[in-house]
Design an enzyme around this catalytic site. Structure first.
Site, PDB file in Angstrom:
ATOM      1  N   GLY A 170     -13.185  13.144  47.638  1.00 58.14           N
ATOM      2  CA  GLY A 170     -12.969  12.549  48.944  1.00 58.14           C
ATOM      3  C   GLY A 170     -14.186  12.690  49.852  1.00 58.14           C
ATOM      4  O   GLY A 170     -14.483  11.808  50.629  1.00 58.14           O
ATOM      5  N   PHE A 171     -14.869  13.831  49.758  1.00 59.79           N
ATOM      6  CA  PHE A 171     -16.044  14.114  50.593  1.00 59.79           C
ATOM      7  C   PHE A 171     -15.737  14.009  52.082  1.00 59.79           C
ATOM      8  O   PHE A 171     -16.635  13.824  52.899  1.00 59.79           O
ATOM      9  CB  PHE A 171     -17.224  13.200  50.227  1.00 59.79           C
ATOM     10  CG  PHE A 171     -17.596  13.239  48.777  1.00 59.79           C
ATOM     11  CD1 PHE A 171     -18.026  14.416  48.191  1.00 59.79           C
ATOM     12  CD2 PHE A 171     -17.499  12.114  47.980  1.00 59.79           C
ATOM     13  CE1 PHE A 171     -18.354  14.480  46.851  1.00 59.79           C
ATOM     14  CE2 PHE A 171     -17.821  12.166  46.636  1.00 59.79           C
ATOM     15  CZ  PHE A 171     -18.251  13.351  46.071  1.00 59.79           C
TER      16      PHE A 171
ATOM     17  N   ASN B 121     -15.641  31.476  41.012  1.00 62.50           N
ATOM     18  CA  ASN B 121     -15.799  30.884  39.685  1.00 62.50           C
ATOM     19  C   ASN B 121     -17.232  30.387  39.566  1.00 62.50           C
ATOM     20  O   ASN B 121     -17.623  29.421  40.216  1.00 62.50           O
ATOM     21  CB  ASN B 121     -14.790  29.742  39.487  1.00 62.50           C
ATOM     22  CG  ASN B 121     -14.854  29.150  38.090  1.00 62.50           C
ATOM     23  OD1 ASN B 121     -15.928  28.834  37.583  1.00 62.50           O
ATOM     24  ND2 ASN B 121     -13.699  28.995  37.464  1.00 62.50           N
TER      25      ASN B 121
ATOM     26  N   GLY C  22     -18.285  24.213  49.378  1.00 58.80           N
ATOM     27  CA  GLY C  22     -18.378  22.766  49.186  1.00 58.80           C
ATOM     28  C   GLY C  22     -19.488  22.094  49.973  1.00 58.80           C
ATOM     29  O   GLY C  22     -20.088  21.128  49.511  1.00 58.80           O
ATOM     30  N   GLU C  23     -19.733  22.553  51.172  1.00 57.11           N
ATOM     31  CA  GLU C  23     -20.635  21.798  52.053  1.00 57.11           C
ATOM     32  C   GLU C  23     -22.089  22.255  52.006  1.00 57.11           C
ATOM     33  O   GLU C  23     -22.999  21.442  52.087  1.00 57.11           O
ATOM     34  CB  GLU C  23     -20.200  21.892  53.528  1.00 57.11           C
ATOM     35  CG  GLU C  23     -18.765  22.169  53.793  1.00 57.11           C
ATOM     36  CD  GLU C  23     -17.914  20.925  53.851  1.00 57.11           C
ATOM     37  OE1 GLU C  23     -16.764  21.023  53.413  1.00 57.11           O
ATOM     38  OE2 GLU C  23     -18.370  19.900  54.318  1.00 57.11           O
TER      39      GLU C  23
END
Lengths: 747, 328
Positions: free
Chosen positions: A244-245, A631, A704-705
């Site tokens: 989706g970003f 992870n 994520g960012e």
């Protein structure tokens, strides 16, 4: 830097291990069903009619011809649509939407690609064919097609996230060295592989919707407001999302239109947003113009820093791209001002796109810092090390954990920064000029309130549930790792259920929040379930009847006493004839004792071949400090993917609009250029892995960012080193680097 | 997509008969352009004649040294054919520089000749476009025209660049296009196959109504020549050329005996540059000579608002390609 000496939490080896995604086999084999894969009985298909003008109104809309087309069931438009209600769009209430205007509210057109009608037919093809036959006439107004036109027409409006300390103007005026530069970034569009899609149906008064959503709880609450029904009568499913970003964080008009159509027709309706409209009606990163004024004293220390940004927003809603969010705290500077303003243009409402604010903001800031270093004659690396902040001066708080110096130094060493010859264009290899550039990266860490449930079941398995999502990043897997770590059950006996708003409330999958928010709630729920298990085990007929609960320890999916007697959860439950031992838990957000941020640095090598005007990114070395890595595989994947996206941001990506009418012109996958495999640099990611236990028990801050922040600046700085050209407007396409480009014909 | 009639033909004659010459039908080969544009509603054939069964899928060496390529030979098959790789390296390289593996597996030789332009104003179905709707104007002039618009052969009616890589190589090699139609068979010089837009950009090629391309016959390779295709673009794959060059050069020691130069991405048709070829003939190989010659190709170039850079970039494509073939 902050002096954190975290107490080593007692996590087993599975926390941090690079275990493969547990949802991988389902995705590879097609068993993973996405929103548009749902095929409920009686399903019919919607297809949109989208505005071809960017400003004005629908003057006439005729469905007569379209209604004659094969398979057409219904056609909705502003004159024929049920009454709905706007969501208050409150983040605090959990019902935020980015575009508050509802589809078909009135005849006004605010942007090209806006829904003007929805055709529902028996097949997708029939719906699409009939949509072509809906005749729409427009009364077109002059469209404001870009930021400059918006500012010229009606100026700007104050945004949010501003900050000021000291007297930046006075300090600037009296400083030894100064720069005053303006940067621009274009509209970028998320373009996840999976297009937005909704499949919705109603049973009695209950709405069920499979939606490509990064936030099922937020979507449930927003839809409940829009349809004016209680939230428990809405269930939003998003078991799998093809990324989706940010474009799938909030509910967009197509989902509302689909759900409304399903209610009106009394049968399931599915709608897939066409790729061309993924550029118009589901958000984008807005265009920005950012003025940076920096000044240093005689020792090369920053004394004044001003970062003023303007971004485009729509005429329906104000979206603020907080470009200065990182600027407030990355560098130590006594006199600093950050401000954000917006200007309205005829585009759809922008939204968060991977590292909102920071991605365009750090392009500007980290380019300007490079320019400042050049101005004072300093090595860009040394200049940064001299100026990094040791505490968050905007909040006047210590950082919970900050290893930016180590990150910068380790990446520099791995990259070979000391082999850089400072003179522009001085490094060559064959026909190519080599350029080295660097930039810091930075992202806030946020932990939200979260609920979760863990059940240890009689069949020897565990089930963990949370209404967060796995948007392709590995959330399913890290939740399983946490449960495995606490219960001793192997991963293959752990089922994780996410992406369903009927599960305990979880966070949106955005902002790099999900890991830090979800794992503590999962852990707490698991512990409650284990306590329950111990109670069952030590009960009258239990396997450990008479033993005190605190004498039992968890071992390999069971409990063990001091004598080494071990009984599996399944046997404990079996003895008591119970189906499960359950734990539900709620965890709160982070407290405000510290400034929680992630840090890192990118080092980039570009190659410029002036003989064919070819620029490429050859090599990237990045060191990232995001707290504990849960992870290794999925974490590395996030950073590597963000670097690739950063290369795209640096070199290629821009949604282009015709300045005469505001229509997007490259809204397809062929002409909106993102990197392909052949463009990939060598990527080397160092994960520092210092647990930030002040933030949460796992010490994880989310990943994520951060990888995309600063990357485009590192590219631009390397380009400057290679070519002597300071490109202040993204993307850095070859035409901006060429000499002797003739004048265009004046048409 | 609008409903259309569909017919499948077993041989060229049947295909031509099924197609007719009323201008309402389209042949379906690989479909990589046709299906795309039909879905966008830019092309609206009433009838689609599928020619995948017509068996024009052979590559034959002719006795006179020429190579005859069936219209249905895929881009992949052509690019990998041993004779093409060895005798027409420029063609093999051009094909492999185009599109993606999946598209090349579907796209055909005849279809590539018929490829439509990538101008977004042509494809959007809404903007003024003389190619799509004659007389409506050209939105690309004064619009966004950085990537897929030409600087050579443009007119006030149309500035869309021809998108093919394959055709640029064929323009350099020299070829005949063999066609069959209601009036029988004929050959069209490759150089005459694609038309300049002029005032009639809706006319893109020399085919008469109902004619079907059956073969492309490449001229015999230039003895002892070397050749290469150089494609310049933003990203390194899956993008149309910003500028490209197909160069075939025959050397006499350090002297250019003969050169053939064609350009892509900069012209409204596959662009042969005879003035460059003439300037190179008999000249020693040097980057300066190449640069001087390359300039000649763009003497009459017209730069539009965003594509002026193509004028130097096109020259660079020529110079680097020649240099690599003769000096480097």
């Amino acid at each position: 830097m902050s002096d954190d000496k975290p107490t080593a939490p007692h996590f087993g080896a599975i926390i941090g291990a690079g275990v493969p995604r547990i949802d991988g086999p389902d995705k590879l084999s097609g068993r993973a069903h996405y929103a548009a894969d749902q095929q409920p009985a009686d399903l019919v298909y919607g297809y949109g009619v989208f505005s071809t003008i960017a400003s004005g109104k629908v003057s006439q809309l005729s469905v007569a011809r379209a209604r004659q087309m094969p398979g057409v069931i219904e056609i909705f438009h502003h004159g024929h649509f049920p009454k709905l209600y706007r969501s208050p769009s409150s983040f605090a209430q959990g019902n935020k939407v980015e575009e508050t205007r509802l589809p078909f509210e009135d005849e006004r057109i605010y942007y090209a690609g806006q829904f003007v009608a929805l055709v529902v037919a028996d097949t997708f093809e029939n719906a699409r064919a009939a949509a072509r036959e809906v005749e729409v006439s427009y009364a077109e107004d002059h469209a404001l097609a870009n930021l400059d036109q918006g500012v010229a027409a009606h100026g700007t409006r104050a945004g949010r996230g501003d900050h000021s300390r000291g007297d930046a103007a006075a300090a600037f005026d009296s400083a030894a060295q100064r720069i005053d530069v303006t940067y621009r970034t274009p509209v970028e569009t998320h373009n996840p592989m999976e297009m937005h899609a909704s499949t919705a149906w109603w049973e009695r008064d209950h709405l069920t919707i499979f939606d490509a959503s990064q936030g099922v709880v937020m979507a449930r609450n927003a839809l409940s407001k829009i349809f004016a029904i209680p939230p428990e009568r809405v269930t939003v499913h998003a078991p799998y999302i093809g990324s989706g970003f940010g474009s799938k964080l909030w509910t967009w008009p197509h989902a509302v239109a689909t759900a409304a159509a399903a209610r009106e027709l009394g049968r399931p309706v599915q709608l897939v947003v066409p790729r061309a409209q993924m550029f118009t009606t589901t958000g984008h990163r807005p265009e920005t113009r950012q003025r940076l004024r920096l000044a240093t004293d005689g020792n090369g220390k920053l004394v004044s820093l001003r970062h003023e940004s303007i971004n485009t927003t729509s005429f329906t809603d104000q979206y603020v791209e907080t470009c200065g969010s990182v600027t407030k705290s990355l560098y130590s500077c006594p006199h600093l001002t950050v401000s954000h303003a917006t200007t309205q243009v005829n585009r759809g409402t922008p939204t968060s796109m991977r590292a909102p604010g920071a991605a365009p903001g750090l392009f500007a800031l980290e380019s300007a810092v490079d320019e400042m270093a050049v101005a004072v004659g300093a090595d860009p690396l040394a200049f940064r090390l001299d100026n990094y902040a040791e505490r968050d001066e905007s909040l006047d708080l210590a950082f919970s954990s900050n290893h930016i110096v180590e990150a910068t130094q380790r990446a520099a060493e791995r990259f070979g920064w000391d082999e850089r010859s400072a003179e522009i264009g001085s490094m060559r290899q064959g026909r190519e000029i080599v350029g080295y550039g660097m930039a810091a990266c930075n992202w806030e860490a946020l932990k939200r309130p979260c609920d979760a449930r863990v059940s240890l079941r009689a069949d020897g398995t565990a089930l963990a549930s949370c209404a967060t999502q796995d948007i392709g990043t590995g959330t399913y897997t890290i939740v399983a790792q946490a449960v495995s770590d606490l219960t001793g059950l192997p991963l293959e006996r752990i089922t994780v259920e996410l992406g369903d708003s009927s599960y305990p409330d979880g966070p949106v999958s955005g902002g790099s929040w999900a890991t830090a928010t979800t794992l503590p709630a999962i852990a707490k729920a698991a512990r409650v379930a284990l306590d329950e298990m111990k109670r069952y085990a030590t009960g009258t007929n239990g396997a450990f009847a008479g033993v005190a609960s605190d004498e039992l320890e968890v071992a390999e999916g069971g409990l063990r006493n001091a004598d080494g007697k071990q009984v599996s959860f399944a046997d404990i439950l079996g003895a008591a004839r119970y189906g499960s031992a359950d734990g539900e838990a709620h965890t709160e957000g982070a407290d405000a004792q510290y400034s929680y941020r992630s840090f890192g640095a990118h080092f980039v090598e570009v190659r410029w071949d002036p003989g064919i005007s070819h620029l490429r990114v050859a090599r990237v070395v990045s060191a990232i400090d995001v707290g504990r890595v849960i992870n290794e595989t999925t974490a590395r994947n996030q950073v590597e993917g963000a670097i690739v996206m950063g290369v795209g941001m640096g070199l290629f990506e821009a949604t282009e609009y015709d300045a005469r009418n505001g229509r997007p012109v490259n809204n397809d996958y062929a002409e909106y250029v993102v990197p392909v495999h052949a463009d990939q640099p060598e990527v080397d990611v160092i994960l520092l892995d210092y647990p930030d236990t002040r933030f949460n028990e796992y010490g994880a801050r989310g990943i994520g960012e951060i990888g995309i922040t600063g990357l485009a600046a590192a590219v631009a700085n390397a380009v400057y080193h290679a070519t002597g050209k300071r490109i202040r407007e993204l993307p850095i396409t070859l035409d901006k680097l060429m000499d002797d480009v003739p004048e265009a014909r004046t048409a | 997509m609008r409903a259309f009639d569909y017919a499948r033909a077993e041989n060229p004659a049947a295909a031509i008969a099924a197609h007719g010459s009323d201008g309402q039908a389209a042949f379906l080969a690989g479909g990589t352009t046709l299906l795309d544009l039909v879905k966008l509603d830019v092309m609206q054939p009433r009838k689609v004649v599928d020619i995948n069964g017509v068996a024009l899928d052979r590559i034959e060496s002719l006795d006179d040294g020429r190579l005859r390529i069936g219209a249905m030979v895929t881009n992949t098959a052509l690019a990998r054919d041993k004779r093409v790789v060895e005798d027409y390296a420029v063609l093999s390289q051009a094909l492999l520089a185009g599109a993606s593996t999946q598209l090349r597996n579907k796209a055909t030789t005849g279809g590539n000749l018929m490829q439509r332009v990538r101008c977004p104003y042509f494809r959007d179905g809404v903007s003024a476009c003389n190619k799509r709707e004659p007389g409506s104007g050209c939105a690309a002039i004064g619009g966004v025209n950085r990537s897929v618009h030409a600087v050579l052969g443009t007119s006030d009616s149309c500035i869309a660049a021809h998108p093919s890589d394959m055709c640029v190589a064929m323009a350099a090699i020299g070829a005949k296009v063999q066609v069959e139609g209601p009036e029988g068979r004929r050959e069209i010089d490759f150089a005459d196959f694609h038309l300049l837009p002029g005032d009639t950009p809706q006319r893109e090629h020399a085919l008469a109504p109902g004619e079907l391309i059956t073969h492309v016959v490449l001229d015999a390779p230039l003895a002892g020549s070397r050749s290469a295709y150089l494609k310049l673009r933003d990203r390194q794959s899956y993008q149309f050329a910003l500028a490209s060059s197909a160069v075939i050069v025959q050397m006499d020691g350090n002297t250019v005996r003969e050169a053939r130069v064609a350009l892509g991405g900069v012209g409204t048709k596959p662009w042969r540059a005879p003035e460059v070829e003439a300037a190179l003939k008999g000249e020693p190989a040097s980057e300066q000579r190449f640069a001087d010659a390359a300039k000649l190709a763009f003497e009459h170039a017209v730069a539009y608002s965003h594509n002026a850079y193509k004028i130097p970039l096109g020259q660079q494509a020529i110079v680097r390609n020649l240099t690599d073939l003769t000096i480097a």
